[in-house]
Scaffold this active site. Structure first.
Site, PDB file in Angstrom:
ATOM      1  CD  GLU A 157      -3.016   1.601   0.283  1.00  0.00           C
ATOM      2  OE1 GLU A 157      -3.046   3.010  -0.633  1.00  0.00           O
ATOM      3  OE2 GLU A 157      -3.629   0.266  -0.051  1.00  0.00           O
ATOM      4  CB  ILE A 158       1.893   4.233  -2.497  1.00  0.00           C
ATOM      5  CG1 ILE A 158       2.365   5.075  -2.429  1.00  0.00           C
ATOM      6  CG2 ILE A 158      -0.414   4.954  -2.165  1.00  0.00           C
ATOM      7  CD1 ILE A 158       2.136   5.930  -4.189  1.00  0.00           C
ATOM      8  CG  ASN A 249       4.821   4.036  -5.816  1.00  0.00           C
ATOM      9  OD1 ASN A 249       4.169   3.711  -7.100  1.00  0.00           O
ATOM     10  ND2 ASN A 249       5.039   5.569  -6.520  1.00  0.00           N
ATOM     11  CG  LEU A 269      -9.149  -7.301  -4.322  1.00  0.00           C
ATOM     12  CD1 LEU A 269      -9.127  -8.565  -3.098  1.00  0.00           C
ATOM     13  CD2 LEU A 269      -9.408  -8.593  -5.827  1.00  0.00           C
ATOM     14  CG  ASP A 272      -7.628   6.003  -7.318  1.00  0.00           C
ATOM     15  OD1 ASP A 272      -8.652   6.034  -7.916  1.00  0.00           O
ATOM     16  OD2 ASP A 272      -7.267   6.964  -7.018  1.00  0.00           O
ATOM     17  CB  THR A 347     -11.562  -6.039   0.324  1.00  0.00           C
ATOM     18  OG1 THR A 347     -12.945  -5.207  -0.574  1.00  0.00           O
ATOM     19  CG2 THR A 347     -10.501  -6.289  -0.352  1.00  0.00           C
ATOM     20  CD  GLU A 348     -13.168   0.216   4.688  1.00  0.00           C
ATOM     21  OE1 GLU A 348     -11.956   1.211   3.383  1.00  0.00           O
ATOM     22  OE2 GLU A 348     -13.806   1.197   6.067  1.00  0.00           O
ATOM     23  CD  GLU A 349     -13.817   1.542  -1.525  1.00  0.00           C
ATOM     24  OE1 GLU A 349     -14.991   1.318  -1.992  1.00  0.00           O
ATOM     25  OE2 GLU A 349     -13.717   2.305  -0.116  1.00  0.00           O
TER      26      GLU A 349
END
Length: 374
Positions: A157-158, A249, A269, A272, A347-349
């Site tokens: 994760e960035i 990244n 998943l 963006d 996942t949360e989304e």
């Protein structure tokens, strides 16, 4: 003024981080220069700080070499035995890697070629095999961990706050699990184990039946966070020792972490969507990035993609179909894949989309042989 408490649980035991203190805007410019730590090559990456149960730390290695030199004996590190292989109702295994003396003894005067052939070779060091690119708050990793307890997985994760949250979350879950193992060993009581698949089925059913709470209701927010943070009262296979999070990244440094054909699964998943046309170059799936995924993924490995944005799904399918080293997996073949329910719902989304009765677009591709290498 005292610092704000960002954790929740028993103050005398492990504490889970609260997600509301780690919120961060979704958009990060991946082309900006950032202060990131990354190895020059995959062999120089130190995984011990992410998976202490699998890799000895540098201090432990130096102490081991010192002890080996004094005693004349060598020790080899094994993976911790998975609770998934234990018979239900039996005491939990000891946590951490077990060390057993090697059969090779330099003090033995007989050193014939026949004996050298009989000596077992040292075990290969475990390697990360699953990569969740853009892991967010880590729902997929926590769900997959007990399903594949002997497979190392990393979330990449960035966003700094999300990485901090997820690593604190993982460390707290490990502490809960290890405390239960130690307590069971000290008291002789039988620890309760989770039926992982039944638990996952129940969570999926709950998502499909329970409506999303109104925005103006603040009740049970902490309860929902705790429910989303894995098992804290029952043991799970692997004890969450096989998952970790790192800030990276991926669009710049992915080959610095993984060797060729190292990974067996890559998860992308709810990425963006970068709706604006001038931002399409920042999408995580592109011709350039697919070449790097194909490099890190072994033949037969799978790339999982899912989104609730139809335009992004069409973009992903277009680029993956056009890439010669990936082949789409038919939907009927995915029914038996144990990772698919986690991909769609963990996942949360994914949970937000399910509660809002939205559409999810899934596409999975298998890495195939490179004709140029045959």
């Amino acid at each position: 003024m005292a610092a704000e408490d960002t954790t929740t649980s028993n103050p005398q035991g492990p504490r889970l981080p609260q997600k509301r203190y780690f919120r961060q805007r979704a958009h990060v410019n991946v082309f900006n220069d950032m202060r990131l730590e990354y190895p020059v090559r995959p062999s120089e990456q130190d995984w011990s700080k992410f998976y202490p149960a699998y890799f000895p730390s540098t201090d432990q290695q130096q102490q081991q070499q010192h002890d080996d030199g004094d005693s004349g004996q060598s020790q080899q590190t094994k993976r911790p035995s998975s609770p998934a292989t234990q018979i239900a109702g039996q005491p939990a295994p000891k946590r951490g890697p077990a060390a057993t003396p090697s059969t090779a003894d330099p003090s033995n005067s007989s050193n014939s070629p026949q004996q050298q052939q009989k000596q077992p070779s040292p075990p290969l060091a475990p390697k990360v095999e699953f990569a969740d690119i853009g892991c967010g708050y880590g729902g997929l990793l926590v769900a997959l961990s007990p399903l594949f307890p002997n497979t190392l997985m990393v979330g990449m994760e960035i966003r700094t706050k999300l990485v901090n949250y997820l690593q604190q979350r993982i460390e707290a879950l490990r502490a809960f699990q290890h405390d239960m193992v130690d307590r069971a060993a000290a008291t002789g009581e039988q620890a309760e184990w989770v039926d992982v698949r039944s638990k996952l089925d129940q969570e999926i059913a709950a998502l499909q039946t329970e409506p999303h709470p109104p925005n103006n209701t603040s009740t049970s927010e902490d309860d929902a966070e705790l429910h989303d943070n894995g098992e804290t009262h029952r043991l799970v296979p692997g004890h969450y020792d096989n998952i970790a999070a790192m800030r990276i990244n991926c669009q710049k440094y992915l080959p610095n972490f993984f060797e060729k054909a190292q990974l067996s699964k890559i998860f992308i998943l709810f990425a963006d969507p970068h709706f604006k046309r001038r931002k399409h170059k920042a999408r995580i799936i592109s011709s350039t990035m697919l070449a790097e995924y194909a490099y890190a993924l072994r033949v037969g490995g799978i790339v999982y993609t899912i989104t609730d944005v139809k335009d992004l799904h069409d973009w992903n399918v277009k680029h993956l179909d056009a890439f010669p080293l990936f082949q789409r997996i038919p939907d009927n073949e995915l029914e038996n894949d144990p990772a698919i329910p986690c991909v769609v719902n963990s996942t949360e989304e994914g949970k937000k989309v399910a509660r809002n009765k939205g559409e999810k677009y899934l596409a999975c591709y298998r890495r195939i042989d490179d004709p140029a290498e045959q």
